[in-house]
Design an enzyme around this catalytic site. Sequence first.
Site, mmCIF file in Angstrom:
data_model
loop_
_atom_site.group_PDB
_atom_site.id
_atom_site.type_symbol
_atom_site.label_atom_id
_atom_site.label_comp_id
_atom_site.label_asym_id
_atom_site.label_seq_id
_atom_site.Cartn_x
_atom_site.Cartn_y
_atom_site.Cartn_z
ATOM 1 N N ASP A 180 0.845 -1.202 0.000
ATOM 2 C CA ASP A 180 0.000 0.000 0.000
ATOM 3 C C ASP A 180 0.879 1.251 0.000
ATOM 4 O O ASP A 180 0.597 2.219 -0.704
ATOM 5 C CB ASP A 180 -0.890 0.051 1.249
ATOM 6 C CG ASP A 180 -1.800 -1.168 1.370
ATOM 7 O OD1 ASP A 180 -2.091 -1.796 0.339
ATOM 8 O OD2 ASP A 180 -2.208 -1.484 2.509
ATOM 9 N N ALA A 181 1.929 1.217 0.825
ATOM 10 C CA ALA A 181 2.827 2.368 0.935
ATOM 11 C C ALA A 181 3.551 2.606 -0.392
ATOM 12 O O ALA A 181 3.730 3.746 -0.819
ATOM 13 C CB ALA A 181 3.850 2.136 2.047
#
Length: 340
Positions: free
Chosen positions: A295-296
């Site tokens: 996600d990051a």
Amino acid sequence: MASEGILLGMGNPLLDISAVVDDEFLAKYGIKLNDAILAEEKHVPMYDEMSSKYTVEYIAGGATQNSIRVAQWILQIPGATSYIGSIGKDKYGEEMKKNAKQAGVNVHYYEDESSTGTCAVCVVGGERSLVANLSAANCYKPDHLKRPENWALVEKAKYFYIAGFFLTVSPESIMLVAEHAAANNKVFTMNLSAPFICEFFKDVQEKALPYMDFVFGNETEARTFSKVHGWKTDNVEEIALKISQWPKASGTHKRITVITQGADPVVVAEDGKVKLFPVIPLPKEKLVDTNGAGDAFVGGFLSQLVQEKPIEDCVKAGCYASNVIIQRSGCTYPEKSDFK
């Protein structure tokens, strides 16, 4: 400079219930490391067991929301990002609102009568496994999206990001945004998100795929996608290329596939060519957990994409963000980003 509301995310807002567990716990609930699944009946007791047996942290999560928060953290432009999803009218929901506000994301939640969705994050040896109980997140309806105050976010945005997980909730909402993006020459991006999405939500995924200008994923998801489509290859570079060459709904933007492979190089396929970008090496003892790493990466990538930076800068920001996040618990970050 990125303008206000340039990036809009839509997905399942979940509260992560994160704990370092053991192999026995994984075996008891039939959980595989590095997987992401939806909770079944047999998983219901695990949430209480985690909080009574292990040290638990509560962290605002949900794949798309994580990426949007990270993009906002790197951009540091108030209100550059917006997010839509469904939460419950409960303490977890309040926590989520507070968290989003602190992160500087402009959230328009639909508030449902059911409880806010949760995600058990089981960590063993720094690797994570996710078991999501969607609850309120599963109740998102296109009617909320169509309300003028919410559709205004869609009109304002130039870039959209939706994790594949949302395909299980509201494919209709996804198509509304996808078609708007294609009709208005905007950039629409999605994530393969999990093997089970590629396997069991193949039809809705294929329907959205022609609209995707960027497809994100990791090596396991890419290989599952290949298997489901009968491509008979496990080679991530080949798979990335084939995904990038899938027919497109609009000719404005070519499709670019971006596949992460943990500590191995990031694969980028565009224009019939593949490029590999090494990630920032991290000694094993510095790894806290991989929860939120993918996600990051997407959040970092998008933070540069919305500023029309070249792909190598987008990948560099993605690698920077995931490197920061894996040294912390969950998808959390220090107060200021020092990405240059």
